[in-house]
Structures are given as structure tokens and as C-alpha cells.
Design an enzyme around this catalytic site. Sequence first.
Site, PDB file in Angstrom:
ATOM      1  N   TYR A 170     -73.692   6.604  43.555  1.00 21.17           N
ATOM      2  CA  TYR A 170     -72.307   6.158  43.424  1.00 21.17           C
ATOM      3  C   TYR A 170     -72.265   4.581  43.012  1.00 21.17           C
ATOM      4  CZ  TYR A 170     -70.648  10.787  45.234  1.00 21.17           C
ATOM      5  OH  TYR A 170     -70.632  12.100  45.761  1.00 21.17           O
ATOM      6  N   HIS A 187     -78.629  16.118  46.657  1.00 19.99           N
ATOM      7  CA  HIS A 187     -77.456  16.033  46.064  1.00 19.99           C
ATOM      8  C   HIS A 187     -77.103  17.418  45.024  1.00 19.99           C
ATOM      9  CE1 HIS A 187     -74.605  12.639  44.268  1.00 19.99           C
ATOM     10  NE2 HIS A 187     -73.876  13.901  44.218  1.00 19.99           N
ATOM     11  N   SER A 206     -64.573  16.777  44.968  1.00 19.03           N
ATOM     12  CA  SER A 206     -63.285  16.758  44.088  1.00 19.03           C
ATOM     13  C   SER A 206     -62.103  17.667  44.522  1.00 19.03           C
ATOM     14  CB  SER A 206     -63.525  17.077  42.762  1.00 19.03           C
ATOM     15  OG  SER A 206     -64.461  15.735  42.138  1.00 19.03           O
ATOM     16  N   PRO A 207     -61.568  17.610  45.938  1.00 14.91           N
ATOM     17  CA  PRO A 207     -60.784  18.521  46.330  1.00 14.91           C
ATOM     18  C   PRO A 207     -59.170  18.529  45.613  1.00 14.91           C
ATOM     19  CG  PRO A 207     -60.825  16.947  47.959  1.00 14.91           C
ATOM     20  CD  PRO A 207     -61.977  16.799  46.847  1.00 14.91           C
ATOM     21  N   LEU A 208     -59.200  17.347  44.986  1.00 16.92           N
ATOM     22  CA  LEU A 208     -57.563  17.145  44.456  1.00 16.92           C
ATOM     23  C   LEU A 208     -57.833  17.348  42.821  1.00 16.92           C
ATOM     24  CD1 LEU A 208     -56.433  14.214  46.717  1.00 16.92           C
ATOM     25  CD2 LEU A 208     -56.040  16.554  46.781  1.00 16.92           C
ATOM     26  N   GLY A 209     -59.064  17.565  42.609  1.00 15.64           N
ATOM     27  CA  GLY A 209     -59.192  18.028  40.999  1.00 15.64           C
ATOM     28  C   GLY A 209     -59.954  16.975  40.366  1.00 15.64           C
TER      29      GLY A 209
HETATM   30  N1  LIG Z   1     -71.757  16.324  45.642  1.00 15.70           N
HETATM   31  C1  LIG Z   1     -71.365  16.062  44.542  1.00 15.70           C
HETATM   32  O1  LIG Z   1     -71.936  16.594  43.380  1.00 15.70           O
HETATM   33  C2  LIG Z   1     -69.924  15.358  44.521  1.00 15.70           C
HETATM   34  C3  LIG Z   1     -69.413  15.142  43.159  1.00 15.70           C
HETATM   35  C4  LIG Z   1     -68.100  14.606  42.888  1.00 15.70           C
HETATM   36  C5  LIG Z   1     -67.424  14.060  44.054  1.00 15.70           C
HETATM   37  N2  LIG Z   1     -68.288  14.283  45.146  1.00 15.70           N
HETATM   38  C6  LIG Z   1     -67.662  13.728  46.552  1.00 15.70           C
HETATM   39  O2  LIG Z   1     -66.318  14.122  46.751  1.00 15.70           O
HETATM   40  C7  LIG Z   1     -65.429  13.040  46.842  1.00 15.70           C
HETATM   41  C8  LIG Z   1     -64.063  13.434  46.615  1.00 15.70           C
HETATM   42  O3  LIG Z   1     -64.192  13.751  44.957  1.00 15.70           O
HETATM   43  P1  LIG Z   1     -63.496  12.894  43.903  1.00 15.70           P
HETATM   44  O4  LIG Z   1     -63.314  11.511  44.507  1.00 15.70           O
HETATM   45  O5  LIG Z   1     -64.444  12.867  42.829  1.00 15.70           O
HETATM   46  O6  LIG Z   1     -62.022  13.507  43.490  1.00 15.70           O
HETATM   47  P2  LIG Z   1     -60.609  14.131  44.343  1.00 15.70           P
HETATM   48  O7  LIG Z   1     -61.102  13.957  45.880  1.00 15.70           O
HETATM   49  O8  LIG Z   1     -60.165  15.225  43.934  1.00 15.70           O
HETATM   50  O9  LIG Z   1     -59.759  12.950  43.983  1.00 15.70           O
HETATM   51  C9  LIG Z   1     -59.977  11.466  44.011  1.00 15.70           C
HETATM   52  C10 LIG Z   1     -58.639  10.634  43.709  1.00 15.70           C
HETATM   53  O10 LIG Z   1     -57.665  11.067  44.075  1.00 15.70           O
HETATM   54  C11 LIG Z   1     -56.526  10.457  44.503  1.00 15.70           C
HETATM   55  N3  LIG Z   1     -55.740  10.773  45.694  1.00 15.70           N
HETATM   56  C12 LIG Z   1     -56.656  10.969  46.944  1.00 15.70           C
HETATM   57  N4  LIG Z   1     -55.601  11.132  47.890  1.00 15.70           N
HETATM   58  C13 LIG Z   1     -54.390  11.207  47.185  1.00 15.70           C
HETATM   59  C14 LIG Z   1     -53.245  11.545  47.699  1.00 15.70           C
HETATM   60  N5  LIG Z   1     -52.872  11.947  48.968  1.00 15.70           N
HETATM   61  N6  LIG Z   1     -52.115  11.614  46.835  1.00 15.70           N
HETATM   62  C15 LIG Z   1     -52.321  11.207  45.450  1.00 15.70           C
HETATM   63  N7  LIG Z   1     -53.623  10.797  45.083  1.00 15.70           N
HETATM   64  C16 LIG Z   1     -54.729  10.745  45.919  1.00 15.70           C
HETATM   65  C17 LIG Z   1     -57.444   9.037  44.653  1.00 15.70           C
HETATM   66  O11 LIG Z   1     -56.581   8.085  44.021  1.00 15.70           O
HETATM   67  P3  LIG Z   1     -56.895   6.556  44.459  1.00 15.70           P
HETATM   68  O12 LIG Z   1     -58.180   6.094  43.847  1.00 15.70           O
HETATM   69  O13 LIG Z   1     -55.612   5.814  43.541  1.00 15.70           O
HETATM   70  O14 LIG Z   1     -56.735   6.139  45.589  1.00 15.70           O
HETATM   71  C18 LIG Z   1     -58.793   9.312  43.997  1.00 15.70           C
HETATM   72  O15 LIG Z   1     -59.121   8.248  42.863  1.00 15.70           O
HETATM   73  C19 LIG Z   1     -66.025  11.973  46.016  1.00 15.70           C
HETATM   74  O16 LIG Z   1     -65.349  10.649  46.413  1.00 15.70           O
HETATM   75  C20 LIG Z   1     -67.469  11.932  46.326  1.00 15.70           C
HETATM   76  O17 LIG Z   1     -67.658  11.412  47.739  1.00 15.70           O
HETATM   77  C21 LIG Z   1     -69.374  14.825  45.287  1.00 15.70           C
END
Ligand SMILES: NC(=O)c1ccc[n+]([C@@H]2O[C@H](COP(=O)([O-])OP(=O)(O)OC[C@H]3O[C@@H](n4cnc5c(N)ncnc54)[C@H](OP(=O)(O)O)[C@@H]3O)[C@@H](O)[C@H]2O)c1
Length: 286
Positions: free
Chosen positions: A53, A128, A208-211
Site C-alpha cells: 500500500y 497477499h 473492498s466491502p463497500l465496493g
Molecule cells: N487483500 C486484498 O487483495 C485487498 C484488496 C483491496 C483492499 N484490501 C483491503 O481492504 C480494505 C477495504 O477495501 P477498499 O479500501 O479498497 O474499499 P472499500 O472499503 O470498499 O471502500 C473504501 C472507501 O469507502 C469510503 N467509506 C468508508 N466508510 C464509509 C462510510 N461509512 N460512508 C461512506 N463512505 C465510506 C472511504 O471514503 P474516504 O476515503 O472518503 O474515507 C474509502 O475511500 C483496504 O483498505 C485494504 O486494507 C485488500
Amino acid sequence: MQTRRIGDVQVSAIGLGGMPMSIEGRPDEQRSIATIHAALDAGVTLIDTADAYHRDAGEVGHNETVIAQALASYGRDTSEVLVATKGGHLRPGDGTWTLNGSPEYLKQACDASLKRLGVEAIGLYQFHRPDPRTPYADSVGAIRDLLDAGKIRMAGISNANPAQIRQANEILGGRLVSVQNQFSPAFRSSEVELELCAEMGIAFLPWSPLGGISNAGGLGSRFAAFAEVGAAHGVSPQQVCLAWMLAKAPVVVPIPGSSRPETIRDSVNAVDLALTTEELTRLDAA
Ligand SMILES: NC(=O)c1ccc[n+]([C@@H]2O[C@H](COP(=O)([O-])OP(=O)(O)OC[C@H]3O[C@@H](n4cnc5c(N)ncnc54)[C@H](OP(=O)(O)O)[C@@H]3O)[C@@H](O)[C@H]2O)c1
């Protein structure tokens, strides 16, 4: 804060995903630290990160460093916080993600993460992503060696299918504690791995639980049922989404990413949102 279990450790039922604080579009460091402190204030005791990251090639581990700084500057006891990092992905700096699952590389990567996090043993180390150039058994074998050497306290995998989950658990001698796979309203095909983890008593961490970073804000417009159920409870569609996941099985621990204090504060409230069976069925079908 409600807790769930990863291995022998109780963690907050909602974790903080660190990726938005370190890749393209990231905020300044001050805002990232404020976001991590807001998560800790709200009772979050699980922070997910990875050495990959970062944005530019010369700043490997940017997110681990920011997290280590935030924990050190919090001013209160953070010994209960589980930092879960990963190795096996690389970013050459052109926006792409490459792979290296060779045992030698994973061991070096773990040593570097240990230094950046400033700990004697990493709380949870996750492989990973499978690397097609390295037999899966060899990559997971390296994670087992790290566990045996005491460099990591717990072992997890990510982006794994059911056969790989079973294989990894076998190689680790029954010590696999977590699987981190993509899972969201837009991406549901990993429900099969979620169910397997529930059967095996292994934590399932939806990524990416929120998409995902660019789609998270529009979750309610893409999936109207989440917005409608949210409106009925006076909460955000994102909170509904996380509560829906938590209701799937006691092994589920979502790790929504955040780069602003407001969003992680909102997400954490999902632990107190009780959805009815009827609502859950409706969201399943949305
Ligand atoms: N293992 C893997 O291959 C892999 C791949 C991808 C991600 N990940 C992990 O999974 C985590 C989550 O995935 P992600 O960050 O890609 O996507 P996500 O959690 O689906 O979406 C992240 C975005 O959601 C917004 N958000 C969070 N809570 C919210 C709420 N209550 N209301 C409105 N918007 C909200 C945030 O906005 P703001 O930025 O404005 O706060 C953030 O930028 C990553 O941070 C990482 O640690 C792992």
C-alpha cells in the site's frame, strides 16, 4: 465495541482498511493519522495494511509506516490493537500491482514489515495473493516458517479459493486464522469461501466491502435496497452494508477502508445496527 475472534485474539467487529491512506488519491499524512486516531477512539482494534500500500516505487510500506506513527503518537495504550499486514504483492510505481510469492522474497518482505511496524512479531501476516510462478504450497510454506520462527504471531491468506484455504490450513498444521477475500454487494462470488470459513471457524475479512475506493460513496445509488433500509433506520447505506455482512456469520470481520475520520466513525456504528430477517433477505436479493 462488539468483538469477534481472529485466532486467539478478540478484535473489534469492524476493522480499519488502510489502503486509501497510501495509494493514488491519498490524503496528507496529518489526515491519515487523524483517521487512524478516530478509529482507535471509536474502539477499533484491527487495522489492515500491506507492504504494497504505497504509490511510488521508492516508498514501499508507506501505509505500514503511517500506521506505526499513528499508534506511537496516540498517547494511550495500543497494545490491544492487531495490525494485520501482508506480503506477496509489489507496486513498481506505474500504478500496476505485480506478484512475488517466492519463499525467499516473502521472508525478506516480512523482515522489512517487522522493521517498519517496529514490532518483534507481526500480529497477523497474510499471504497477499497466489503467484502463478510459485507453487502455492511453497508460498504458504514460507508463512509457516515465519510462524515457526516467531516472526509472526498468526497466519492468514488472501484472495484464496476453497481448495487453497484447505491446502493452506493443512500446510500450516491447522493454524490458518483468517482469509481475506473481496466481498461486497457488487462482488458476491466469494460467499462460498465465507461459508467455508464459517464451517472451519476461520475469520473471514471482506476486502473492498463497500465496493472499493471509487465506488463506496455511490453504494446507495447502485444498490437501492441498501439506501432504503438505511433510510428506515436513519443510517447510511454503507452502515447497512457492513451490518448485513456481520449478520452473515460470526467469523466475518469487515475492514472498510477510510481516509477521513467521519467515514470510519460512521462504519463502526454498523456493529450496533440490528437488521430484521426480512431486511437481510431483501439485501441478499438486491
Ligand atoms: N487483500 C486484498 O487483495 C485487498 C484488496 C483491496 C483492499 N484490501 C483491503 O481492504 C480494505 C477495504 O477495501 P477498499 O479500501 O479498497 O474499499 P472499500 O472499503 O470498499 O471502500 C473504501 C472507501 O469507502 C469510503 N467509506 C468508508 N466508510 C464509509 C462510510 N461509512 N460512508 C461512506 N463512505 C465510506 C472511504 O471514503 P474516504 O476515503 O472518503 O474515507 C474509502 O475511500 C483496504 O483498505 C485494504 O486494507 C485488500
